[in-house]
Scaffold this motif. Structure first.
Motif, short mmCIF file in Angstrom:
data_model
loop_
_atom_site.label_atom_id
_atom_site.label_comp_id
_atom_site.label_asym_id
_atom_site.label_seq_id
_atom_site.Cartn_x
_atom_site.Cartn_y
_atom_site.Cartn_z
N ILE A 35 15.24 -20.46 18.67
CA ILE A 35 15.04 -19.23 19.45
C ILE A 35 14.20 -19.54 20.68
N TYR A 81 25.46 -16.63 28.41
CA TYR A 81 25.93 -17.43 27.27
C TYR A 81 24.76 -17.77 26.35
N SER A 84 23.25 -14.82 24.44
CA SER A 84 24.15 -14.50 23.33
C SER A 84 23.94 -15.47 22.17
N GLU A 87 20.78 -14.61 20.40
CA GLU A 87 20.90 -13.36 19.63
C GLU A 87 21.50 -13.58 18.24
N GLY A 90 18.99 -13.67 15.49
CA GLY A 90 18.25 -12.50 15.03
C GLY A 90 17.20 -11.98 15.98
N ILE A 91 17.22 -12.39 17.22
CA ILE A 91 16.29 -11.82 18.20
C ILE A 91 17.14 -11.04 19.20
N SER A 92 16.61 -9.94 19.74
CA SER A 92 17.43 -9.14 20.66
C SER A 92 17.20 -9.56 22.10
N ARG A 93 18.17 -9.23 22.94
CA ARG A 93 18.07 -9.51 24.38
C ARG A 93 16.83 -8.83 24.96
N GLU A 95 14.10 -8.01 23.59
CA GLU A 95 12.83 -8.63 23.19
C GLU A 95 12.58 -9.92 23.96
N VAL B 16 7.90 -15.01 17.21
CA VAL B 16 8.92 -13.99 17.44
C VAL B 16 9.32 -13.35 16.12
N ALA B 17 9.51 -12.04 16.17
CA ALA B 17 9.94 -11.32 14.98
C ALA B 17 11.47 -11.35 14.91
N PHE B 18 12.02 -11.52 13.75
CA PHE B 18 13.48 -11.53 13.60
C PHE B 18 13.98 -10.13 13.27
N GLY B 19 15.25 -9.94 13.45
CA GLY B 19 15.86 -8.69 13.02
C GLY B 19 15.41 -7.50 13.84
N PHE B 20 14.91 -7.77 15.03
CA PHE B 20 14.50 -6.70 15.93
C PHE B 20 15.71 -5.85 16.25
N SER B 22 17.70 -3.77 18.50
CA SER B 22 17.82 -3.47 19.92
C SER B 22 18.30 -2.03 20.10
N SER B 45 30.36 -13.31 23.49
CA SER B 45 30.06 -11.89 23.32
C SER B 45 29.22 -11.40 24.49
N HIS B 47 26.94 -7.50 25.97
CA HIS B 47 26.57 -6.11 25.78
C HIS B 47 27.18 -5.26 26.89
N TYR B 62 33.52 -14.55 31.76
CA TYR B 62 34.31 -15.58 31.07
C TYR B 62 35.58 -16.01 31.79
#
Lengths: 314, 112
Positions: A35, A81, A84, A87, A90-93, A95, B16-20, B22, B45, B47, B62
């Motif tokens: 991460i 890229y 993504s 992510e 398990g960390i969000s964009r 954050e 860093v915390a996981f599973g945040f 969004s 992928s 958003h 892409y």
């Protein structure tokens, strides 16, 4: 300590040179290291747009301008890229972006140096993206699947970055006395920071052994740096230029170029946030994000309205 | 580049915390058909607030070098994936007789 089935499976994958995928069990340290590394890599791509965007309006020809715009757009794509890929761990964009804005996650120090002349657009493509290519080619074999796949996509595009850069420098090298001086001055300013991009010497790189063991890193900092020096020094000479290192010499016995001492004080000072442009880069990034808020809000509102109307007619 | 930034000795590394969760836009999986006659294949992928914007963003992200002639976007939450830890595919590992090369045919027989 008892070894779980997940741990055994993870080690089997690493040993067999197979890729680890998002749903596999992985050690916490592996996840955290990835991460951090992928987020920093993504932040670097995004912040890396600034030094070059600085010259878009002043490109000398329309073709150079179109090329520079395409390159800066690529950097945004590379950031995507990589975000993504991060992510999937398990960390969000949101954050990651917040950590960048708060100065809690870093980006490559190379982007804290100013772009003072048009020649810098060439030097960045050739030296900075060139260093990126050496690093990223090695990373295509990294053990985490999504990161490796992002590297494959990015490497396909980086070659364009390096070649358009060198082509700018070739044009300057065939130009006037003043243009050749601008070219040499640019190389003089970027050479050492480019070498520093590969990170501290292996003997001072605390994270390297574990990362090599997990096959996140496949080649060490010093090995990559040497590979880069060997391919880059002759390219500088081809331009009729020198690199700013009085101790540079070709070692006939090893077949490698050997360099003088790197100024690590400058390196650490920039990593710590005291580079010439650290504050300006983040301030600009935050401003761009805030200025774009209305676009994101409008897009969200439009999507909401479309859905509501669809539900009404259903 | 790795753009890997080393730890500054003595400086705290951000945990860093996981599973945040969004609160941003949904995630879309992007599939691109490289040219007519080939299937759409997963490329990554992104958003986006809605499907149309997701297609626009997928085009910019892409297919900047004409890598595609058609794009699909699918909400990531709509993908139901196999549980790879249970050996769902294990039964096929010991069935080499399902492959043509399992059978020895004399060369004199010719193309078969």
């Amino acid at each position: 300590m008892q070894t779980t089935a997940g741990e055994i499976r993870f080690q089997e994958l690493i040993d067999a040179d197979e890729k680890v995928e998002p749903r596999d069990w992985m050690p916490d340290g592996y996840r955290k290291t990835l991460i951090r590394q992928i987020a920093q890599h993504a932040h670097s791509e995004v912040i890396g747009m600034q030094p070059e965007a600085n010259w878009i309006t002043r490109a000398p020809t329309l073709q150079r301008k179109m090329t520079l715009i395409a390159k800066v757009q690529d950097e945004a794509g590379h950031g995507l890229y990589l975000y993504s890929a991060a992510e999937t761990l398990g960390i969000s964009r949101d954050e990651m972006q917040q950590l960048l804005h708060d100065g809690k996650q870093k980006y490559s120090s190379i982007f804290n140096y100013p772009t003072l002349s048009w020649a810098d657009m060439g030097t960045i493509g050739w030296l900075v993206d060139g260093a990126a290519i050496v690093n990223q080619i090695a990373l295509q074999r990294t053990s985490y699947g999504p990161y490796a796949r992002a590297m494959v996509k990015i490497c396909k595009e980086e070659s364009f970055h390096a070649r358009q850069g060198y082509s700018i420098l070739l044009a300057l090298s065939r130009g006037t006395e003043e243009q050749r001086a601008m070219l040499q001055d640019s190389i003089d300013r970027w050479w050492w920071p480019a070498l520093m991009m590969f990170g501290p010497h292996d003997s001072d790189s605390a994270n390297t052994p574990q990362s090599i063991e997990w096959k996140i890193k496949r080649v060490t900092n010093d090995e990559l740096r040497q590979l880069y020096i060997d391919q880059t020094v002759p390219q500088a000479h081809y331009l009729g230029c020198t690199v700013p290192d009085p101790d540079l010499r070709f070692d006939v016995d090893t077949g490698h170029w050997s360099i003088g001492l790197i100024d690590w004080d400058e390196f650490w000072d920039t990593v710590k946030g005291n580079g010439r442009l650290n504050r300006e880069r983040i301030t600009h990034k935050v401003k761009a994000w805030d200025d774009g808020a209305w676009v994101r809000e409008a897009a969200t509102a439009y999507a909401h309205k479309q859905r509501t109307e669809l539900e009404k007619t259903a | 580049m790795t753009y890997e930034v080393p730890d500054v000795p003595g400086e705290e590394t951000e945990e860093v915390a996981f599973g945040f969760d969004s609160r941003g836009w949904p995630l879309w999986e992007v599939f691109v058909r490289p040219k007519r006659g080939l299937s759409h294949a997963h490329v990554g992928s992104l958003h986006a607030p809605d499907a149309e914007t997701a297609v626009q963003n997928a085009r910019d992200s892409y297919t900047r070098r004409a890598e595609g002639v058609s794009v699909w976007v699918v909400p990531s939450t709509e993908i139901f994936a196999s549980d790879d830890s249970e050996s769902l595919f294990e039964p096929f590992a010991d069935k080499p007789y399902r492959h043509p090369t399992f059978y020895d045919i004399p060369p004199e027989v010719g193309q078969l």
